[in-house]
Design a protein around this motif. Structure first.
Motif, PDB file in Angstrom:
ATOM      1  N   LEU A 173       0.493  -1.300  -0.384  1.00 11.45           N
ATOM      2  CA  LEU A 173      -0.139   0.358   0.149  1.00 11.45           C
ATOM      3  C   LEU A 173       0.826   1.310  -0.244  1.00 11.45           C
ATOM      4  CD1 LEU A 173      -3.358  -1.264   2.671  1.00 11.45           C
ATOM      5  CD2 LEU A 173      -2.850  -0.316   0.080  1.00 11.45           C
ATOM      6  N   ASN A 174       1.495   1.177   0.295  1.00  9.43           N
ATOM      7  CA  ASN A 174       2.971   2.879  -0.101  1.00  9.43           C
ATOM      8  C   ASN A 174       3.337   2.457  -1.560  1.00  9.43           C
ATOM      9  OD1 ASN A 174       3.204   2.348   3.011  1.00  9.43           O
ATOM     10  ND2 ASN A 174       4.226   1.865   3.638  1.00  9.43           N
ATOM     11  N   ARG A 175       3.487   2.289  -1.704  1.00  7.04           N
ATOM     12  CA  ARG A 175       3.515   2.162  -2.970  1.00  7.04           C
ATOM     13  C   ARG A 175       2.748   2.116  -3.752  1.00  7.04           C
ATOM     14  NH1 ARG A 175       5.788  -2.688  -2.418  1.00  7.04           N
ATOM     15  NH2 ARG A 175       4.531  -4.436  -3.184  1.00  7.04           N
ATOM     16  N   ARG A 176       1.960   3.775  -4.152  1.00  5.39           N
ATOM     17  CA  ARG A 176       0.863   4.317  -4.889  1.00  5.39           C
ATOM     18  C   ARG A 176       0.702   5.179  -5.707  1.00  5.39           C
ATOM     19  NH1 ARG A 176       1.701   5.738   0.185  1.00  5.39           N
ATOM     20  NH2 ARG A 176       0.775   7.932   0.900  1.00  5.39           N
ATOM     21  N   VAL A 177      -0.067   5.645  -6.707  1.00  3.31           N
ATOM     22  CA  VAL A 177      -0.078   6.577  -6.593  1.00  3.31           C
ATOM     23  C   VAL A 177      -1.328   7.576  -5.901  1.00  3.31           C
ATOM     24  CG1 VAL A 177      -0.725   8.122  -9.063  1.00  3.31           C
ATOM     25  CG2 VAL A 177       0.636   6.388  -8.786  1.00  3.31           C
ATOM     26  N   GLU A 178      -1.544   8.327  -6.126  1.00  2.00           N
ATOM     27  CA  GLU A 178      -3.673   8.887  -4.917  1.00  2.00           C
ATOM     28  C   GLU A 178      -3.817   9.877  -6.132  1.00  2.00           C
ATOM     29  OE1 GLU A 178      -2.638  10.509  -0.809  1.00  2.00           O
ATOM     30  OE2 GLU A 178      -1.831   8.612  -0.760  1.00  2.00           O
ATOM     31  N   ILE A 179      -4.570  10.456  -6.214  1.00  2.00           N
ATOM     32  CA  ILE A 179      -4.791  11.428  -7.214  1.00  2.00           C
ATOM     33  C   ILE A 179      -6.185  12.323  -6.806  1.00  2.00           C
ATOM     34  CG2 ILE A 179      -6.208  12.171  -9.240  1.00  2.00           C
ATOM     35  CD1 ILE A 179      -4.209   9.595 -10.098  1.00  2.00           C
ATOM     36  N   VAL A 180      -5.186  13.838  -6.945  1.00  3.37           N
ATOM     37  CA  VAL A 180      -5.847  15.091  -5.584  1.00  3.37           C
ATOM     38  C   VAL A 180      -6.137  15.719  -6.771  1.00  3.37           C
ATOM     39  CG1 VAL A 180      -5.192  16.789  -3.787  1.00  3.37           C
ATOM     40  CG2 VAL A 180      -3.731  14.203  -3.689  1.00  3.37           C
ATOM     41  N   ILE A 181      -7.608  16.103  -5.873  1.00  8.11           N
ATOM     42  CA  ILE A 181      -8.578  16.576  -6.999  1.00  8.11           C
ATOM     43  C   ILE A 181      -8.677  18.271  -5.857  1.00  8.11           C
ATOM     44  CG2 ILE A 181     -11.184  17.424  -6.938  1.00  8.11           C
ATOM     45  CD1 ILE A 181     -10.892  13.528  -5.956  1.00  8.11           C
ATOM     46  N   HIS A 182      -8.804  19.099  -7.103  1.00  8.22           N
ATOM     47  CA  HIS A 182      -8.764  20.705  -6.473  1.00  8.22           C
ATOM     48  C   HIS A 182      -9.728  21.094  -7.266  1.00  8.22           C
ATOM     49  CE1 HIS A 182      -4.411  19.837  -5.360  1.00  8.22           C
ATOM     50  NE2 HIS A 182      -4.672  19.497  -6.452  1.00  8.22           N
ATOM     51  N   GLN A 183     -10.862  22.062  -6.518  1.00  6.69           N
ATOM     52  CA  GLN A 183     -11.562  22.723  -7.645  1.00  6.69           C
ATOM     53  C   GLN A 183     -12.121  23.691  -6.459  1.00  6.69           C
ATOM     54  OE1 GLN A 183     -14.921  21.019  -9.045  1.00  6.69           O
ATOM     55  NE2 GLN A 183     -15.790  22.665  -9.183  1.00  6.69           N
ATOM     56  N   ASN A 184     -12.197  24.746  -6.885  1.00  3.16           N
ATOM     57  CA  ASN A 184     -12.591  26.050  -6.157  1.00  3.16           C
ATOM     58  C   ASN A 184     -13.471  26.490  -5.919  1.00  3.16           C
ATOM     59  OD1 ASN A 184      -9.926  27.094  -6.901  1.00  3.16           O
ATOM     60  ND2 ASN A 184     -10.071  28.613  -8.903  1.00  3.16           N
TER      61      ASN A 184
END
Length: 141
Positions: free
Chosen positions: A130-141
């Motif tokens: 689980l440490n080997r991962r990609v996180e998709i972080v969402i930004h929206q105003n």
């Protein structure tokens, strides 16, 4: 030993709900073992299914910005892992942009290397999946 992944969104759940993504949406967790071979930055053929779902989600949320964040396990040097996590994040971005359905300015790729472990960094390669991962972080105003 199971780890609570309640702090993360699942791709399928986000696709099922039709509400727009916001900055409050938890990051999407993609285990890199599904996407890449160990120690590699070339996408596996199986990765396409997950990436197609991600692509659809990004298309459906034209107002949102996305950061692809790469993380590694604790094996290897800091420098190597930082580079590997950056290359992996870039591979995903490149795949998403290769279909020309998404505006490249909406997506950033960042590698963090050996940071923010979900499971103890003292574990074996298998235990640190689980440490080997990609996180998709969402930004929206």
């Amino acid at each position: 030993e199971t780890v609570s992944l309640g702090n993360y969104s699942q791709l399928e759940q986000l696709l099922d709900q039709n509400s727009p993504l916001t900055s409050k949406t938890a990051p999407i967790l993609l285990p890199t073992d599904l996407l890449f071979e160990y120690n590699a930055d070339q996408l596996k053929p199986d990765a396409e299914k997950s990436l197609e779902k991600l692509e659809l989600l990004i298309q459906r949320n034209p107002k949102a910005q996305f950061t692809i964040e790469g993380f590694t396990d604790s094996f290897g040097s800091d420098e190597y892992n930082l580079d590997l996590s950056q290359r992996r994040a870039e591979s995903i971005k490149k795949w998403l942009l290769s279909h020309q359905l998404i505006d490249g300015s909406k997506i950033q790729a960042r590698g963090f290397g050996k940071k923010n472990f979900i499971v103890p960094s003292s574990g074996s390669i298998e235990q640190q999946r689980l440490n080997r991962r990609v996180e998709i972080v969402i930004h929206q105003n």
